[in-house]
Each structure stands twice: as C-alpha cells, then as structure tokens.
Design a protein around this motif. Sequence first.
Motif, mmCIF file in Angstrom:
data_model
loop_
_atom_site.group_PDB
_atom_site.id
_atom_site.type_symbol
_atom_site.label_atom_id
_atom_site.label_comp_id
_atom_site.label_asym_id
_atom_site.label_seq_id
_atom_site.Cartn_x
_atom_site.Cartn_y
_atom_site.Cartn_z
ATOM 1 N N GLU A 1 10.686 9.775 8.081
ATOM 2 C CA GLU A 1 9.632 8.902 8.842
ATOM 3 C C GLU A 1 9.721 9.305 10.396
ATOM 4 O OE1 GLU A 1 8.331 5.808 11.418
ATOM 5 O OE2 GLU A 1 10.406 5.823 11.277
ATOM 6 N N ASP B 1 1.067 -1.085 -0.139
ATOM 7 C CA ASP B 1 -0.051 -0.098 -0.019
ATOM 8 C C ASP B 1 0.837 1.126 0.063
ATOM 9 O OD1 ASP B 1 -1.822 2.170 0.571
ATOM 10 O OD2 ASP B 1 -2.813 1.272 2.130
ATOM 11 N N THR C 1 4.483 6.550 -1.636
ATOM 12 C CA THR C 1 3.819 7.684 -2.557
ATOM 13 C C THR C 1 4.413 8.904 -1.731
ATOM 14 O OG1 THR C 1 1.844 6.247 -2.439
ATOM 15 C CG2 THR C 1 1.469 8.852 -2.866
ATOM 16 N N SER D 1 6.195 6.218 3.562
ATOM 17 C CA SER D 1 5.283 5.860 2.705
ATOM 18 C C SER D 1 5.956 6.124 0.895
ATOM 19 C CB SER D 1 4.208 7.070 2.680
ATOM 20 O OG SER D 1 3.329 7.100 1.587
ATOM 21 N N GLY E 1 0.514 4.463 -0.092
ATOM 22 C CA GLY E 1 0.121 5.557 0.698
ATOM 23 C C GLY E 1 0.344 5.412 2.311
ATOM 24 N N ASN E 2 0.426 4.176 2.628
ATOM 25 C CA ASN E 2 0.385 3.723 4.149
ATOM 26 C C ASN E 2 1.951 3.741 4.675
ATOM 27 O OD1 ASN E 2 0.179 1.950 6.506
ATOM 28 N ND2 ASN E 2 -1.742 1.487 5.636
ATOM 29 N N TRP E 3 1.842 4.194 6.044
ATOM 30 C CA TRP E 3 3.310 4.677 6.948
ATOM 31 C C TRP E 3 3.204 3.487 7.727
ATOM 32 C CZ3 TRP E 3 6.602 8.783 6.270
ATOM 33 C CH2 TRP E 3 6.379 9.601 5.378
#
Length: 384
Positions: free
Chosen positions: A266, A32, A43, A41, A34-36
Amino acid sequence: MNPREFKINIPDERIEDLARRLRATRWPAAMDGGNWDDGASLTFMRRLVDHWSNRFDWRAQEARLNRLSHCMGTVDGQELHFIHQPGHGPSPMPLVLTHGWPGSFTEMERVIPLLADPGAHGGDPADAFHVVVPSLPGFGFSAAPASPGTSAFKIAEWWLKLMKGLGYERFAAQGGDIGAGVSTWLARRFPDQVIGVHINYIPGSYRPPLGAGQPPVTAQEQAYLETVAAWSSAEGAYAAEQATKPQTLAYAMTDSPVGLAAWIVEKFRAWSDCDGDIERVFTMDELLTDVSIYWFGQMLDASFRIYKENRLRPLAFEASERVATPLGVAVFPRELPTPPRSWVERVFNVQSWTTMPRGGHFAALEQPHLLVEDVRAFFRPLRR
C-alpha cells in the motif's frame, strides 16, 4: 571489522512454510474490492498473492541478488549486512547509500553499477564511487539491535565505523527515508569524515530552531507545516503505530505474509509516481522480492521499532547550531510533503537543490538515472 563474503540462501523449509501460509490465507471482506481508499485493495491483493503462490520464484530472485557483492561484518557487536562494490575510475569517492522503510538494500540494485562504474554505462569514469550499501539494523540480513536506542543517530556512528573498517577514512553519504536521517546525522556528527551528503527526502523528525533570535516562519514554510499536519491526519496512521506500539503490530505481520504484503505494498502505491497504478512503476516480482526479504528476515519488530527510536531521538537543533557539511537535495514530485529550501537552510549548508521532473519516494527504484546524475553532479566539485 573483518568483513566476510555472504550469500543469500533461504532454507527450503522456510520457503515451504511461506507457501503453506499463503494457501491458508483468510481473506477479509471489502465494500469495494478494487478501491484503495480504505487501504490495500482486496482485488489487487488477491492478484498479488496468486502471483506469489504460483509464479513468483524466490530462488531466481535470490540468484540475481547474489550477483551483488554481499558481505557481513560486526561493528560494536552489531552484525551488519552490506554490499561493497569498488568503483572503476581514476579516483573513486567512497559513498555509503542507505535505504529506508518499507524498502531494503534491493532499492539500490539499479544505481550501484551506475555509480560504481559510470564509464561502462555512458558516463564519465571520473564520477566513479566506491559504493557501500548497508542494510539497516533489523532489516534484510542485518541482525536486530540487542537493546533499545538504535535510532538514526546511533546508526550513523555504526556507518562511520563500517566505512573506516573498509579503509575509507573520509566518505560521502546518500539516502532517502530513514536513510536520509542516517545521512544527515552523519553530516551533523562527523563533519571531518563526511565529504558531503545527498538526500532525496527531508527527515520527518527534522526540527530547525524557531522563536526568539530566529527568522520568522515564512508563508511558504507555514503552508508546508499545514500540509504536513493534513498529510499526517490522513496518511500517517502507519507511522503513529510504528512509532508508539511497534511490538503489537509485529505479532500480526510476523504471522501473516499477506498482512505484511498489504502493509508494505500500500505504501509503494501511495508514495510512488504511479497515478494509482502501482504496476506502472513496479513489477509484481519487484514488490514481492522486497516483501519476501522482510518475511524471511523475521525481524519485523525491529524494522518497525526504528520509528519509535527516531521519535525519541529526533533531528532537532539548538538555536545556534548549524551543519557545515555540504548538502544536496533532489526533490521528486510525488515525494511525501517536502519543505521549501529555506526551511532546510535554517540549519544545513544546502549547495544543491534539484526539482525533478518525475518520480516519488522510492527514487532509486523509480528513477535511477535521474537520481544518479544528480548525485554525480552534486559530488563533482567536492572531489577537488
């Protein structure tokens, strides 16, 4: 010490090398993008690197940073970069501000003028400080340590000599993250020279005396210890790696600017008061300026290794030891796990404990005015 003027001037070929490496990035896959939850991420990182490659102007950032009063000096053979901004007021108090990881001296850019010249920013000139902002050894433009043993304990000694070399026999200290560790070691080791210490983070290596002859652990303190254990299990992988095998990590980060950016960015998202939207608090240029300083410094092994050094020399106390130097603490709501006041008062002379309405780990960047006002208020009675 013979301080000398310094200007940032990264050679063109190193900027061009960075651009080539960014163009040649090998991107990972992600379940995914867009997920952190699994880390930085994909994206977001693609957008960040696009900005870095096509819109970020290092020379513009360099010119802005060069408006600060940069110096270089040598203490015990260690080359140190620092900013020295004399204060404007009737009797400025000398103050050393220390950053942490993954920050740099740029964290302090907004607070330096507020502290040094309060009268020019709506404050009382009587609150002025002579501001000194060193780069930790192996960070920014300070040289990497030449031998093992450079923990916050040792850096505190170098800061004392740095301040004395600038003519400040007695001074105040402030810091967060690793800077909080350096500042508390200053209070512990040099109480006659340190007027007081203000911190916005309780050092993770802090170990008060427990057991026979000590007050029992309270329910609030036990809840804090459990929170730390849970946080370390879920979020502490970076610290475990840097505190045990920093050299292995340094190979990847020294070779890949995108890997370095992901490792740093992050943490800016996770530790700031941004509710998951990192750009609500930091601009792309702010993030990339910090990352670029780490990249151009080419000392990632040293900036990681300080975690190992601090693990080997923790801020641990014997049963009868107490620190008399006045301590002020600003508690920001999105800070890493913070102990209750009683935990800190087991050792330290806590004279101020302020619960802030907003802000996170990067207080000087996120909430410079809140931090500065608390620093001013804490040191005000210590000026007498």
